[in-house]
Design a protein around this motif. Structure first.
Motif, PDB file in Angstrom:
ATOM      1  N   GLU A  49      37.392  60.913  68.159  1.00 20.73           N
ATOM      2  CA  GLU A  49      36.941  61.648  69.343  1.00 20.73           C
ATOM      3  C   GLU A  49      38.168  61.996  70.178  1.00 20.73           C
ATOM      4  O   GLU A  49      38.907  61.106  70.619  1.00 20.73           O
ATOM      5  N   VAL A  50      38.377  63.283  70.408  1.00 17.36           N
ATOM      6  CA  VAL A  50      39.538  63.712  71.204  1.00 17.36           C
ATOM      7  C   VAL A  50      39.114  63.886  72.657  1.00 17.36           C
ATOM      8  O   VAL A  50      37.989  64.285  72.944  1.00 17.36           O
ATOM      9  N   GLY A  51      40.028  63.550  73.576  1.00 18.53           N
ATOM     10  CA  GLY A  51      39.686  63.600  75.008  1.00 18.53           C
ATOM     11  C   GLY A  51      38.523  62.686  75.310  1.00 18.53           C
ATOM     12  O   GLY A  51      37.594  63.032  76.044  1.00 18.53           O
ATOM     13  N   ALA A  52      38.593  61.471  74.767  1.00 21.49           N
ATOM     14  CA  ALA A  52      37.425  60.573  74.792  1.00 21.49           C
ATOM     15  C   ALA A  52      37.204  59.921  76.149  1.00 21.49           C
ATOM     16  O   ALA A  52      36.126  59.367  76.401  1.00 21.49           O
ATOM     17  N   LEU A  54      36.616  57.589  79.019  1.00 17.55           N
ATOM     18  CA  LEU A  54      36.236  56.185  79.194  1.00 17.55           C
ATOM     19  C   LEU A  54      35.578  55.599  77.935  1.00 17.55           C
ATOM     20  O   LEU A  54      35.404  54.394  77.836  1.00 17.55           O
ATOM     21  N   GLY A  55      35.187  56.460  77.009  1.00 16.22           N
ATOM     22  CA  GLY A  55      34.528  55.971  75.798  1.00 16.22           C
ATOM     23  C   GLY A  55      33.009  55.940  75.916  1.00 16.22           C
ATOM     24  O   GLY A  55      32.339  55.260  75.136  1.00 16.22           O
ATOM     25  N   THR A  56      32.464  56.686  76.855  1.00 14.68           N
ATOM     26  CA  THR A  56      31.003  56.644  77.027  1.00 14.68           C
ATOM     27  C   THR A  56      30.280  57.232  75.811  1.00 14.68           C
ATOM     28  O   THR A  56      29.147  56.849  75.540  1.00 14.68           O
ATOM     29  N   MET A  57      30.945  58.129  75.073  1.00 16.64           N
ATOM     30  CA  MET A  57      30.259  58.737  73.919  1.00 16.64           C
ATOM     31  C   MET A  57      30.055  57.729  72.794  1.00 16.64           C
ATOM     32  O   MET A  57      28.995  57.713  72.159  1.00 16.64           O
ATOM     33  N   VAL A  58      31.059  56.876  72.538  1.00  9.50           N
ATOM     34  CA  VAL A  58      30.862  55.909  71.447  1.00  9.50           C
ATOM     35  C   VAL A  58      29.738  54.943  71.813  1.00  9.50           C
ATOM     36  O   VAL A  58      28.916  54.567  70.956  1.00  9.50           O
ATOM     37  N   ALA A  59      29.655  54.593  73.100  1.00  8.44           N
ATOM     38  CA  ALA A  59      28.561  53.717  73.540  1.00  8.44           C
ATOM     39  C   ALA A  59      27.220  54.416  73.323  1.00  8.44           C
ATOM     40  O   ALA A  59      26.267  53.829  72.798  1.00  8.44           O
ATOM     41  N   ALA A 138      34.325  66.192  70.254  1.00  9.86           N
ATOM     42  CA  ALA A 138      34.987  66.554  71.523  1.00  9.86           C
ATOM     43  C   ALA A 138      33.865  66.841  72.519  1.00  9.86           C
ATOM     44  O   ALA A 138      33.085  67.779  72.317  1.00  9.86           O
ATOM     45  N   ASN A 139      33.765  66.022  73.548  1.00  5.12           N
ATOM     46  CA  ASN A 139      32.693  66.189  74.554  1.00  5.12           C
ATOM     47  C   ASN A 139      33.325  66.527  75.899  1.00  5.12           C
ATOM     48  O   ASN A 139      34.130  65.739  76.424  1.00  5.12           O
ATOM     49  N   THR A 167      30.691  69.351  72.034  1.00  7.93           N
ATOM     50  CA  THR A 167      29.567  69.384  72.975  1.00  7.93           C
ATOM     51  C   THR A 167      30.030  69.607  74.418  1.00  7.93           C
ATOM     52  O   THR A 167      31.196  69.397  74.760  1.00  7.93           O
ATOM     53  N   ILE A 168      29.065  70.022  75.255  1.00  6.26           N
ATOM     54  CA  ILE A 168      29.308  70.196  76.704  1.00  6.26           C
ATOM     55  C   ILE A 168      30.514  71.113  76.931  1.00  6.26           C
ATOM     56  O   ILE A 168      31.486  70.744  77.585  1.00  6.26           O
ATOM     57  N   ASN A 169      30.420  72.311  76.320  1.00  5.33           N
ATOM     58  CA  ASN A 169      31.472  73.313  76.500  1.00  5.33           C
ATOM     59  C   ASN A 169      31.026  74.282  77.589  1.00  5.33           C
ATOM     60  O   ASN A 169      30.045  75.021  77.409  1.00  5.33           O
TER      61      ASN A 169
END
Ligand SMILES: C[S@@+](CC[C@H](N)C(=O)[O-])C[C@H]1O[C@@H](n2cnc3c(N)ncnc32)[C@H](O)[C@@H]1O
Length: 304
Positions: A49-52, A54-59, A138-139, A167-169
């Motif tokens: 994940e690029v530009g990740a 705080l890491g909320t996406m992996v959670a 990439a979110n 996502t979220i572009n």
């Protein structure tokens, strides 16, 4: 962008990203997510994940059962944020009584090894990488970079026919309600700021990234297999309260507009900007402010 993100050195950026979680949860396009689930390799994939942040996406992806085992790399240019992400993910796991262990370069979350990589994306893409990813995420990031310049390199980080989920572009439409006579001027000026922004010595995003991604993905020989809107819609409940920490999220957005336009008095008169912000802050405090930002999600495969 007017899907506004604070420069990451801003104090409170980690809280902003945490507050954004519930807004993103609602916004992420369910059909595009279903396509990601369909494309997701079985077993223990390597996810980058690029530009990740705080890491909320992996959670989220662990919560939603999209990932479970394998390796998940969080890449970000902001070292402080990556340090926060280690603690934030450990606390997130503890709140769920899930197994976690801090490691020198990241942490273990159940069967998922999370690795933190501190790198600026443009520089990272210029290096040769032996270990390719099966899935690239990439979110809320591609509108912060020069997509035509980075997309071919991003695709080269994937195995042939690897999976991407972008996502979220942000896509050039922002609405505040109730309407204000200065809205068009303020939003227009913010779009110009976004279109001209330079970060890490490189052009950094544009205000119509979402719609342009259809063409950029095709040009990169990786046309979208699924696309759909992922608009942020933030509004108060009947009693005037905002869900979770979303009042903070809205405050951050207003602050970001202020910071971007304060240095551009040629675009919006300082007194007009101050009036507009005062009205918006009063509406937020009164639980009357509604904010909508149009965005798009994409899923597909890298060239085979
Ligand atoms: C809007 S935040 C999104 C964070 C996370 N993806 C999320 O949705 O919560 C954008 C993130 O991208 C990172 N970023 C921006 N430009 C970058 C670049 N050129 N290279 C690496 N990271 C970058 C920032 O440090 C920040 O953490």
């Amino acid at each position: 962008m007017t899907r506004i993100d604070e420069p990451s050195t801003t104090p409170g950026y980690d809280r902003y990203l945490a507050a954004k979680t519930t807004v993103d949860d609602r916004a992420l396009n369910s059909q595009v997510l279903a396509e990601l689930r369909r494309l997701m390799p079985a077993g223990a994939p390597r996810v980058l994940e690029v530009g990740a942040g705080l890491g909320t996406m992996v959670a989220r992806l662990l919560d939603w059962g999209v990932v479970g085992a394998g390796e998940y790399i969080l890449l970000d240019a902001d070292r402080q944020l990556l340090d926060c992400s280690r603690r934030w993910l450990r606390d997130w796991a503890a709140a769920r009584r899930a197994r976690s262990e801090l490691l020198p370069d990241g942490l273990q979350l159940g069967d998922l090894r999370v690795r933190l990589v501190h790198a600026e994306l443009g520089g990272y893409l210029e290096l040769a990488h032996a270990e390719l990813a099966d899935v690239l995420i990439a979110n809320a990031v591609l509108d912060l970079v020069d997509v035509p310049a980075v997309l071919p390199g991003l695709m080269r980080l994937l195995v042939p026919s690897g999976v991407y989920w972008f996502t979220i572009n942000y896509d050039g439409e922002t609405i505040f309600e109730p309407g204000h006579p200065l809205d068009d001027q303020v939003v227009g000026a913010y779009h110009r700021d976004m279109d001209e922004r330079i970060r890490y010595g490189r052009p950094a995003g544009e205000s119509r990234t979402g719609r342009h991604l259809f063409h950029h993905l095709r040009d990169a020989r990786a046309p979208a297999l699924a696309a759909g809107s992922s608009d942020w819609v933030v509004y108060p409940a009947a009693d005037g309260t905002y869900p979770a920490d979303e009042a903070y999220f809205l405050r951050s957005i207003l602050r970001t507009i202020r910071d971007a336009l304060r240095s551009r008095p040629d675009q919006v008169e300082p007194a007009d900007l101050a009036d507009w912000l005062a009205v918006r802050c009063r509406q937020l405090a009164a639980g009357e402010l509604i904010y909508i930002a149009h965005q798009l999600d994409f899923a597909g495969r890298s060239p085979g």
